[in-house]
Scaffold this motif. Structure first.
Motif, PDB file in Angstrom:
ATOM      1  N   ALA A 175       0.818  -1.208   0.000  1.00  0.00           N
ATOM      2  CA  ALA A 175       0.000   0.000   0.000  1.00  0.00           C
ATOM      3  C   ALA A 175       0.850   1.256   0.000  1.00  0.00           C
ATOM      4  O   ALA A 175       0.395   2.331  -0.412  1.00  0.00           O
ATOM      5  N   GLY A 176       2.107   1.136   0.466  1.00  0.00           N
ATOM      6  CA  GLY A 176       2.969   2.313   0.521  1.00  0.00           C
ATOM      7  C   GLY A 176       3.650   2.620  -0.794  1.00  0.00           C
ATOM      8  O   GLY A 176       4.312   3.670  -0.921  1.00  0.00           O
ATOM      9  N   ALA A 177       3.573   1.706  -1.768  1.00  0.00           N
ATOM     10  CA  ALA A 177       4.201   1.955  -3.069  1.00  0.00           C
ATOM     11  C   ALA A 177       3.409   2.979  -3.854  1.00  0.00           C
ATOM     12  O   ALA A 177       2.198   2.980  -3.843  1.00  0.00           O
ATOM     13  N   SER A 178       4.103   3.849  -4.536  1.00  0.00           N
ATOM     14  CA  SER A 178       3.401   4.876  -5.311  1.00  0.00           C
ATOM     15  C   SER A 178       2.781   4.258  -6.553  1.00  0.00           C
ATOM     16  O   SER A 178       3.277   3.264  -7.090  1.00  0.00           O
ATOM     17  N   LEU A 179       1.702   4.876  -7.022  1.00  0.00           N
ATOM     18  CA  LEU A 179       0.996   4.380  -8.208  1.00  0.00           C
ATOM     19  C   LEU A 179       1.898   4.424  -9.432  1.00  0.00           C
ATOM     20  O   LEU A 179       1.860   3.539 -10.287  1.00  0.00           O
ATOM     21  N   THR A 180       2.730   5.451  -9.501  1.00  0.00           N
ATOM     22  CA  THR A 180       3.631   5.584 -10.649  1.00  0.00           C
ATOM     23  C   THR A 180       4.602   4.426 -10.720  1.00  0.00           C
ATOM     24  O   THR A 180       4.834   3.854 -11.798  1.00  0.00           O
ATOM     25  N   GLN A 181       5.177   4.051  -9.596  1.00  0.00           N
ATOM     26  CA  GLN A 181       6.145   2.955  -9.562  1.00  0.00           C
ATOM     27  C   GLN A 181       5.494   1.605  -9.855  1.00  0.00           C
ATOM     28  O   GLN A 181       6.115   0.731 -10.444  1.00  0.00           O
ATOM     29  N   VAL A 182       4.240   1.456  -9.441  1.00  0.00           N
ATOM     30  CA  VAL A 182       3.550   0.185  -9.643  1.00  0.00           C
ATOM     31  C   VAL A 182       3.133  -0.010 -11.092  1.00  0.00           C
ATOM     32  O   VAL A 182       3.253  -1.104 -11.652  1.00  0.00           O
ATOM     33  N   LEU A 183       2.661   1.066 -11.737  1.00  0.00           N
ATOM     34  CA  LEU A 183       2.065   0.944 -13.072  1.00  0.00           C
ATOM     35  C   LEU A 183       3.005   1.251 -14.220  1.00  0.00           C
ATOM     36  O   LEU A 183       2.693   0.932 -15.370  1.00  0.00           O
ATOM     37  N   THR A 184       4.139   1.906 -13.950  1.00  0.00           N
ATOM     38  CA  THR A 184       5.033   2.305 -15.033  1.00  0.00           C
ATOM     39  C   THR A 184       6.490   2.092 -14.661  1.00  0.00           C
ATOM     40  O   THR A 184       6.836   1.950 -13.488  1.00  0.00           O
ATOM     41  N   VAL A 185       7.343   2.073 -15.675  1.00  0.00           N
ATOM     42  CA  VAL A 185       8.798   2.078 -15.492  1.00  0.00           C
ATOM     43  C   VAL A 185       9.362   3.183 -16.366  1.00  0.00           C
ATOM     44  O   VAL A 185       8.692   3.664 -17.290  1.00  0.00           O
ATOM     45  N   ASN A 186      10.591   3.583 -16.087  1.00  0.00           N
ATOM     46  CA  ASN A 186      11.156   4.693 -16.859  1.00  0.00           C
ATOM     47  C   ASN A 186      12.146   4.245 -17.919  1.00  0.00           C
ATOM     48  O   ASN A 186      12.830   5.066 -18.537  1.00  0.00           O
ATOM     49  N   ASP A 187      12.242   2.941 -18.140  1.00  0.00           N
ATOM     50  CA  ASP A 187      13.085   2.433 -19.216  1.00  0.00           C
ATOM     51  C   ASP A 187      12.518   1.104 -19.691  1.00  0.00           C
ATOM     52  O   ASP A 187      12.024   0.305 -18.889  1.00  0.00           O
ATOM     53  N   PHE A 188      12.611   0.868 -21.002  1.00  0.00           N
ATOM     54  CA  PHE A 188      11.957  -0.307 -21.585  1.00  0.00           C
ATOM     55  C   PHE A 188      12.476  -1.612 -20.988  1.00  0.00           C
ATOM     56  O   PHE A 188      11.700  -2.530 -20.703  1.00  0.00           O
ATOM     57  N   PHE A 189      13.787  -1.693 -20.780  1.00  0.00           N
ATOM     58  CA  PHE A 189      14.352  -2.960 -20.326  1.00  0.00           C
ATOM     59  C   PHE A 189      13.828  -3.360 -18.946  1.00  0.00           C
ATOM     60  O   PHE A 189      13.836  -4.550 -18.600  1.00  0.00           O
ATOM     61  N   GLU A 190      13.351  -2.385 -18.163  1.00  0.00           N
ATOM     62  CA  GLU A 190      12.842  -2.696 -16.834  1.00  0.00           C
ATOM     63  C   GLU A 190      11.529  -3.466 -16.889  1.00  0.00           C
ATOM     64  O   GLU A 190      11.116  -4.072 -15.895  1.00  0.00           O
ATOM     65  N   LEU A 191      10.860  -3.465 -18.037  1.00  0.00           N
ATOM     66  CA  LEU A 191       9.651  -4.272 -18.194  1.00  0.00           C
ATOM     67  C   LEU A 191       9.956  -5.757 -18.120  1.00  0.00           C
ATOM     68  O   LEU A 191       9.059  -6.575 -17.897  1.00  0.00           O
ATOM     69  N   MET A 192      11.220  -6.116 -18.337  1.00  0.00           N
ATOM     70  CA  MET A 192      11.607  -7.522 -18.332  1.00  0.00           C
ATOM     71  C   MET A 192      11.776  -8.080 -16.922  1.00  0.00           C
ATOM     72  O   MET A 192      11.995  -9.278 -16.745  1.00  0.00           O
ATOM     73  N   ALA A 193      11.674  -7.214 -15.891  1.00  0.00           N
ATOM     74  CA  ALA A 193      11.830  -7.674 -14.510  1.00  0.00           C
ATOM     75  C   ALA A 193      10.486  -8.134 -13.954  1.00  0.00           C
ATOM     76  O   ALA A 193       9.460  -7.480 -14.156  1.00  0.00           O
ATOM     77  N   ARG A 194      10.482  -9.247 -13.229  1.00  0.00           N
ATOM     78  CA  ARG A 194       9.233  -9.776 -12.677  1.00  0.00           C
ATOM     79  C   ARG A 194       8.565  -8.806 -11.711  1.00  0.00           C
ATOM     80  O   ARG A 194       7.343  -8.788 -11.585  1.00  0.00           O
ATOM     81  N   LYS A 195       9.364  -7.995 -11.020  1.00  0.00           N
ATOM     82  CA  LYS A 195       8.794  -7.077 -10.037  1.00  0.00           C
ATOM     83  C   LYS A 195       7.929  -6.010 -10.693  1.00  0.00           C
ATOM     84  O   LYS A 195       7.155  -5.340 -10.018  1.00  0.00           O
ATOM     85  N   ASN A 196       8.050  -5.839 -12.010  1.00  0.00           N
ATOM     86  CA  ASN A 196       7.287  -4.808 -12.731  1.00  0.00           C
ATOM     87  C   ASN A 196       6.167  -5.427 -13.561  1.00  0.00           C
ATOM     88  O   ASN A 196       5.860  -4.951 -14.655  1.00  0.00           O
TER      89      ASN A 196
END
Length: 427
Positions: free
Chosen positions: A138-159
């Motif tokens: 619940a403490g995570a920001s909506l921006t961090q949960v729904l988006t990443v700032n670089d394409f390669f970060e989409l490959m991480a399970r946490k995202n």
């Protein structure tokens, strides 16, 4: 006699993967019980299986969601009917999840020594996940949960949430591209099929991988580990049985009163047995369509609700998602009853029930998504969730598939009015 033997053999084949998985788990548990700490050396086999599974998950989720959206042209003309179908599906999934969540609040899983020991060992084995596992989602920001700032970060399970959002957008972008996007849509379909086959290949070694994992777990933590599963499984089967009888009866009664209640249960046996015998909502489509025809559900409703519901409408899966999360919350010392957590759990459950549809062993993909969303250590949490998922699969499939049939009745009630069944029977 030959027909009975043939049907028996067919049922055995349909359950082969589950029986092999359970066989691997039981054999591994027995080895761990006999040899104790000496089996620590086999843990790498389980790690190899899990790493292969983790590697395949990201592209599989992307191509599954993007290709599904890209092929929505077939449903664009459904208009109001499609909206009603979506509303009924969403309502029943939320009700089923709420029922199971209520049961878990009334009969919570005890955060015993075995669960705490397993969780502590998970953080020792995976120190990088310690902060994530103990930080409230619940403490995570909506921006961090729904988006990443670089394409390669989409490959991480946490995202995973960010990946799903991009997958949806790519699918809709392909739709908007029209004729020029057809080639890309075909690529998405082809890639989706390839990734499904890859997952099927990886799951062939699941009995060996999970067998090794359980040999290690039982050898290190003791046979009391197996007792961890008894409580949630008993609650799940009892709740699902009650939901099947009580709530499906209520749905049928809403659809057409006493006449609807009678005609639903009169024609429900074949689809129910097919669902249990095949453990597949997709395989139950023909039986559901035939039963829907006998129940006087108009063809323009049954030909949409039942094929569409098979991959995305999952009452049983939503209930299994709740039971898995309740066990993991107890395992890692989180408060399942916190209001903000319950809201998050309900939302994640709805998404999981849709994401896993149409994917072979799709429940495992849904489990990864749920585990990621709440920040549990994947290497320790996923095998626990997979075992629960395997053990509840038959009755979960029963609710998933039968839920499509009773939903078709409710959709007809909304579209044609409360007297739809009596008027059709009197013709």
């Amino acid at each position: 006699m030959q027909t009975v033997a043939s049907e028996s053999g067919s049922t055995l084949r349909n359950y082969a993967s589950i029986l092999l998985l359970l066989g691997g788990i039981c054999l591994g548990s027995l080895v761990g019980f006999i040899f104790g700490n000496k089996v620590e050396g086999v843990k790498f086999i389980g790690d190899i299986f899990l790493n292969l599974l983790f590697t395949a998950i990201i592209p599989l989720v992307f191509f599954t969601i993007a290709s599904s959206i890209a092929n929505l042209q077939k449903t664009e003309r459904l208009g109001k009917l499609f909206g009603i179908v979506a509303g009924v599906f969403l309502l029943t999934v939320l009700i089923s999840a709420a029922v199971m969540a209520g049961v878990m609040l009334l009969f919570p899983i005890d955060q015993g020594n075995t669960l705490r020991t397993i969780a502590a060992q998970a953080l020792i084995d995976n120190p990088a996940s310690a902060h994530q596992a103990l930080t409230p989602s619940a403490g995570a920001s909506l921006t961090q949960v729904l988006t990443v700032n670089d394409f390669f970060e989409l490959m991480a399970r946490k995202n995973m949430l960010a990946l799903i959002l991009i997958s949806l957008l790519v699918g809709f972008a392909t739709l908007r591209a029209g004729e020029k996007g057809k080639a890309f849509a075909q690529f998405l379909d082809s890639a989706n099929e390839v990734m499904k086959q890859l997952l099927a290949m990886i799951m062939k070694i699941a009995p060996l991988g999970l067998g090794a994992y359980f040999a290690y777990q039982v050898g290190v933590f003791g046979p009391q580990l197996l007792g961890v599963y008894v409580h949630p499984l008993a609650l799940y089967y009892a709740t699902c049985a009650a939901y099947f009888v009580i709530f499906f009866s209520l749905y049928a009664y809403f659809a057409a009163g006493r006449l609807g209640l009678s005609i639903f249960w009169k024609n429900n046996l074949t689809p129910a047995l097919t669902a249990i015998g095949t453990c597949s909502s997709i395989a139950t489509i023909p039986a559901n369509l035939l039963a829907a025809e006998k129940m006087q559900i108009p063809d323009y409703v049954r030909n949409i609700v039942i094929p569409l519901g098979a991959p995305i409408h999952k009452d049983g899966s939503s209930m299994s998602s709740i039971i898995k999360l309740a066990l993991l919350f107890a395992m890692f010392g989180k408060d399942f009853s916190a209001p903000e957590m319950l809201l998050a759990i309900m939302g994640i459950t709805v998404i999981v029930s849709v994401v896993e549809g149409g994917i072979p062993n799709g429940g495992y993909i849904g489990e990864v998504f749920a585990i990621t969303a709440f920040g549990f250590p994947m290497e320790q949490a996923l095998p626990v969730a997979m075992v629960i998922g395997t053990l509840v699969d038959p009755i979960a499939t029963l609710l998933n598939a039968n839920g499509d049939l009773v939903s078709a009745m409710m959709v007809t009630r909304i579209v044609e009015g409360k007297d739809w069944l009596s008027s059709r029977l009197n013709k």
